[in-house]
Design an enzyme around this catalytic site. Sequence first.
Site, PDB file in Angstrom:
ATOM      1  N   LYS A  51      15.159  31.741  -1.458  1.00  0.00           N
ATOM      2  CA  LYS A  51      13.944  31.008  -1.102  1.00  0.00           C
ATOM      3  C   LYS A  51      13.228  30.629  -2.392  1.00  0.00           C
ATOM      4  O   LYS A  51      12.629  31.470  -3.047  1.00  0.00           O
ATOM      5  CB  LYS A  51      13.031  31.851  -0.217  1.00  0.00           C
ATOM      6  CG  LYS A  51      11.806  31.099   0.281  1.00  0.00           C
ATOM      7  CD  LYS A  51      10.929  32.004   1.115  1.00  0.00           C
ATOM      8  CE  LYS A  51       9.775  31.204   1.728  1.00  0.00           C
ATOM      9  NZ  LYS A  51       8.948  30.533   0.690  1.00  0.00           N
ATOM     10  N   ARG A 192       8.867  25.173  14.327  1.00  0.00           N
ATOM     11  CA  ARG A 192       9.447  26.474  13.992  1.00  0.00           C
ATOM     12  C   ARG A 192      10.644  26.772  14.896  1.00  0.00           C
ATOM     13  O   ARG A 192      10.606  26.492  16.083  1.00  0.00           O
ATOM     14  CB  ARG A 192       8.404  27.581  14.122  1.00  0.00           C
ATOM     15  CG  ARG A 192       7.284  27.444  13.120  1.00  0.00           C
ATOM     16  CD  ARG A 192       6.467  28.705  12.993  1.00  0.00           C
ATOM     17  NE  ARG A 192       5.384  28.478  12.056  1.00  0.00           N
ATOM     18  CZ  ARG A 192       5.500  28.538  10.738  1.00  0.00           C
ATOM     19  NH1 ARG A 192       6.674  28.850  10.220  1.00  0.00           N
ATOM     20  NH2 ARG A 192       4.474  28.306   9.945  1.00  0.00           N
TER      21      ARG A 192
END
Length: 288
Positions: A51, A192
Amino acid sequence: QQTRVQVYLFTLLLVAIFSSELLAAKPISSIMLPKKYTGQEIGEQWLWSEKLDGIRGEWTGTEMLTKQGNKLDVPAYFTENFPPFPLSGEIWGGRRTFERTSSIVATSGQDKGWSSLRFGIFDSKDTALTIEERIARARSWFEKHHSNFAFVIEQQMVVDRAHLQHLLEEIEAGGGEGLVLIRKGSKYTNGRTVDVLKVKNFKDTEGVVVGYVPGKGRNSGRLGSLILELLSDRSIRFKIGTGFSDEQRLHPPPTGAIVTFKYTGFYASGKPKFPSFLRVRSLSGEMM
């Protein structure tokens, strides 16, 4: 020393300006966003990647937008040879460089260091293709159209939860922020999704600076604690007194700035448990 202070204060001013835009802007509802990993079993049906702790960028095929849909003033050379199809990625300057990266991105109309940044690609918006096909298309494009400022983030298979924890510890030990998991064969969806998970060893969220508590003892004459309100619930007010460098205690973020802090949970009152300052936040893919 005076020049350093002036540069630091100017950076904080930029952060405050863009933070106010963040509060007012509406996020793009048509981009895919991750959910948080909560410890569930993980196996070979998942791919992992680092990430990157940068500024979320959405390349539309003709221009670069923030997650909120604001156009970024990117130098033409940076996006030269970018494809005519969409890309999702992080504008990134390397590990532990978030504040520098955000200050560069925030200088609209000026090139204050874009050549030191790169666009790390983790997806390509196309609802007809699987994640493997989307990444392969992006990789194929840049193999034929070289760019000094773009790269496709490597995605590899996860073996199990123990493997995931080992990877996370390795990344964090090297100064990385965490991991992202994406389910093999998953299609692009809006909003999401349980097919994309962000993985960290701690919880973090954002707050808005509304005041200060003067320091005592070793910190006499400088910042003791920040007074914050939760970004997600401005009725919740609390203090953070740990996690600051000496420089940050001398020059704390201005009121109105959005900051990221880590915590271990919430009390019944809604206040975070054991909050600790991480950084000043502005235009980020972590503002989810």
